[in-house]
Motif scaffolding. Structure first.
Motif, PDB file in Angstrom:
ATOM      1  N   LYS A 190       0.827  -1.214   0.000  1.00  0.00           N
ATOM      2  CA  LYS A 190       0.000   0.000   0.000  1.00  0.00           C
ATOM      3  C   LYS A 190       0.854   1.254   0.000  1.00  0.00           C
ATOM      4  O   LYS A 190       0.595   2.208  -0.740  1.00  0.00           O
ATOM      5  CB  LYS A 190      -0.909  -0.001   1.231  1.00  0.00           C
ATOM      6  N   LEU A 191       1.903   1.245   0.842  1.00  0.00           N
ATOM      7  CA  LEU A 191       2.776   2.423   0.918  1.00  0.00           C
ATOM      8  C   LEU A 191       3.500   2.674  -0.394  1.00  0.00           C
ATOM      9  O   LEU A 191       3.639   3.830  -0.836  1.00  0.00           O
ATOM     10  CB  LEU A 191       3.790   2.236   2.045  1.00  0.00           C
ATOM     11  N   SER A 192       3.972   1.607  -1.056  1.00  0.00           N
ATOM     12  CA  SER A 192       4.660   1.779  -2.346  1.00  0.00           C
ATOM     13  C   SER A 192       3.713   2.312  -3.404  1.00  0.00           C
ATOM     14  O   SER A 192       4.083   3.178  -4.225  1.00  0.00           O
ATOM     15  CB  SER A 192       5.277   0.455  -2.792  1.00  0.00           C
ATOM     16  N   GLU A 219      -5.665  16.497  -3.964  1.00  0.00           N
ATOM     17  CA  GLU A 219      -5.429  15.051  -4.062  1.00  0.00           C
ATOM     18  C   GLU A 219      -4.109  14.647  -3.409  1.00  0.00           C
ATOM     19  O   GLU A 219      -4.017  13.609  -2.719  1.00  0.00           O
ATOM     20  CB  GLU A 219      -5.432  14.632  -5.537  1.00  0.00           C
ATOM     21  N   ILE A 220      -3.094  15.472  -3.601  1.00  0.00           N
ATOM     22  CA  ILE A 220      -1.784  15.191  -2.993  1.00  0.00           C
ATOM     23  C   ILE A 220      -1.885  15.225  -1.470  1.00  0.00           C
ATOM     24  O   ILE A 220      -1.324  14.376  -0.762  1.00  0.00           O
ATOM     25  CB  ILE A 220      -0.723  16.189  -3.510  1.00  0.00           C
ATOM     26  N   GLU A 226      -3.322   9.950   4.014  1.00  0.00           N
ATOM     27  CA  GLU A 226      -3.551   8.504   4.038  1.00  0.00           C
ATOM     28  C   GLU A 226      -2.266   7.754   4.388  1.00  0.00           C
ATOM     29  O   GLU A 226      -2.274   6.799   5.183  1.00  0.00           O
ATOM     30  CB  GLU A 226      -4.062   8.049   2.665  1.00  0.00           C
ATOM     31  N   ARG A 227      -1.141   8.203   3.804  1.00  0.00           N
ATOM     32  CA  ARG A 227       0.144   7.555   4.096  1.00  0.00           C
ATOM     33  C   ARG A 227       0.542   7.744   5.555  1.00  0.00           C
ATOM     34  O   ARG A 227       1.014   6.812   6.219  1.00  0.00           O
ATOM     35  CB  ARG A 227       1.221   8.147   3.177  1.00  0.00           C
ATOM     36  N   GLU A 232       1.363   5.763  11.105  1.00  0.00           N
ATOM     37  CA  GLU A 232       1.113   6.009  12.529  1.00  0.00           C
ATOM     38  C   GLU A 232       0.465   4.803  13.186  1.00  0.00           C
ATOM     39  O   GLU A 232       0.747   4.465  14.336  1.00  0.00           O
ATOM     40  CB  GLU A 232       0.181   7.211  12.708  1.00  0.00           C
ATOM     41  N   ALA A 233      -0.436   4.127  12.476  1.00  0.00           N
ATOM     42  CA  ALA A 233      -1.121   2.972  13.064  1.00  0.00           C
ATOM     43  C   ALA A 233      -0.151   1.836  13.354  1.00  0.00           C
ATOM     44  O   ALA A 233      -0.371   1.031  14.259  1.00  0.00           O
ATOM     45  CB  ALA A 233      -2.214   2.488  12.109  1.00  0.00           C
ATOM     46  N   ASN A 234       0.961   1.761  12.598  1.00  0.00           N
ATOM     47  CA  ASN A 234       1.902   0.641  12.758  1.00  0.00           C
ATOM     48  C   ASN A 234       2.998   0.922  13.782  1.00  0.00           C
ATOM     49  O   ASN A 234       3.663   0.009  14.237  1.00  0.00           O
ATOM     50  CB  ASN A 234       2.550   0.317  11.407  1.00  0.00           C
ATOM     51  N   THR A 235       3.233   2.198  14.108  1.00  0.00           N
ATOM     52  CA  THR A 235       4.300   2.546  15.051  1.00  0.00           C
ATOM     53  C   THR A 235       3.741   2.656  16.458  1.00  0.00           C
ATOM     54  O   THR A 235       2.746   3.336  16.692  1.00  0.00           O
ATOM     55  CB  THR A 235       4.946   3.891  14.664  1.00  0.00           C
TER      56      THR A 235
END
Length: 400
Positions: A190-192, A219-220, A226-227, A232-235
């Motif tokens: 997803k990040l890539s 959009e940017i 979103e990124r 943040e959810a993973n750290t």
């Protein structure tokens, strides 16, 4: 004469032509066929035998010292042991420094103990790194290069375990680990994908203007948000046990750009263990939770030790100033409580103080007030500091 000179020149040229280029080359260490004498079996065995002899001799000297009957014999044994150690069993300077700090740590208390523990931790890390990557150490020959090129399986497993512990993952089963690996792979994909979209849209933004440009900027921003949400959810940041964190202020700033207003937040956080260790930090972020998370992590990197006088107040009155802010602190008797403003009270409580009077004069800016309070706390001299400074014993006034 001319004929003789010409003959000499012709003879030199013929001699130079007969000498080949490879005859003049000096063989280097890499081209020699002989092996290094230091790493042969005989050399290694001789070094081991010599080391055993030295250790045996040292044991005999120490035994003589313990069996000495008079002080003169003991003194002579001590001198010979010192000379023998300096000549044959020389200890590196780092280990001597660590040994001195360990001896000082036995009788240290309060601030001195805290500072010595920090210094010991750093010194041990430096020694460990130096031993691991020292090219002059014989044990590291042929190991450093292999570690850099292809790390061993054990190192990879240890790094993976540390990474899992930092993220709060437990090794209860293999199925759970496989499930988490799949999760990490999905997150990376997803990040890539988001990074590719961002690169493409940023490249288009250089050539688009007007309404299309504004739409692209929105959009940017959405992609960037979103990124950030995914990362943040993973750290999960690690906080120290026994410490409490308090938010002092959050400041909002707005920057006006061509695409619109860009808001950012600054969080000021203080932490302490209620036993003399206290710290503060300031961090910025596009949102309040991000700024708070950064400030909490930085807070534990800026810790100060403060001595508690009689475990409830400060040793003496003190004043300090930072820019346009002036802070006064006075010691108070028991049952007085904390007579202070919101910012000063928060820091003093986190440090573990219970009875203090304070006054802030001038600017009430929270950051300046916090820095002035820490400056005042670091300027306090305990009775032990005064005793070491002047070389005299400190006695309470009512005992005189």
């Amino acid at each position: 004469m001319e004929r003789k000179i010409n003959k000499d020149k012709m003879g030199r040229n013929t001699n130079n032509n007969n000498v080949r280029d490879w005859d003049l080359e000096i063989p280097t260490d890499d081209e020699t066929d002989e092996d290094d004498d230091r790493f042969t079996e005989d050399a290694i065995r001789k070094r081991a035998e010599l080391h055993d002899k030295k250790c045996q001799r040292h044991e005999d000297l120490v035994r003589n010292f313990t069996n000495a009957e008079t002080f003169e014999e003991a003194y002579k044994c001590m001198v010979t042991i010192n000379k023998f150690e300096e000549m044959h069993l020389k200890i590196p300077l780092e280990y001597k420094v660590i040994g001195e700090m360990m001896n000082r740590l036995r009788g240290a208390t309060g601030k001195e103990k805290f500072m010595l523990q920090q210094k010991l931790h750093r010194a041990l890390k430096v020694v460990q790194w130096k031993e691991k990557y020292d090219p002059n150490n014989q044990e590291n020959y042929g190991i450093i290069e292999r570690e850099e090129d292809s790390p061993s399986v054990k190192d990879v497993e240890e790094d993976k375990e540390e990474f899992d512990l930092m993220r709060g993952v437990d090794d209860d089963g293999d199925d759970e680990g496989d499930f988490e690996d799949d999760k990490d792979a999905e997150l990376l994909e997803k990040l890539s994908a988001i990074d590719k979209n961002l690169e493409d849209k940023l490249a288009l933004l250089d050539h688009t203007f007007g309404r299309k440009g504004r739409a692209l900027e929105e959009e940017i921003k959405d992609l960037a948000d979103e990124r950030n949400a995914l990362t943040e959810a993973n750290t999960r940041p690690l906080y120290r046990k026994g410490f409490k964190e308090r938010l002092i202020t959050v400041n909002r700033t707005c920057k006006v750009t061509k695409g619109g207003q860009v808001a950012s937040f600054t969080a000021l956080v203080a932490c302490g263990n209620l036993h003399g260790v206290v710290g503060f930090a300031r961090a910025k972020g596009p949102k309040v939770p991000i700024a708070l998370q950064k400030a909490r992590v930085k807070c534990f990197q800026n810790l100060h030790y403060v001595e508690l006088h009689e475990e409830h107040t400060i040793a003496h009155a003190v004043q300090s100033n930072y820019k346009k802010t002036k802070v006064y602190l006075w010691p108070a008797s028991t049952r007085t409580g904390m007579i202070a403003g919101k910012t000063v009270k928060c820091i003093l409580k986190l440090a573990g103080f219970k009875n203090i009077k304070s006054k802030v004069i001038g600017s009430r800016n929270p950051l300046n007030t916090v820095k002035a309070v820490f400056k005042a706390l670091n300027a306090i001299e305990t009775p032990k500091d005064v005793q070491e400074k002047f070389g005299r014993t400190v006695v309470e006034s009512y005992l005189l």
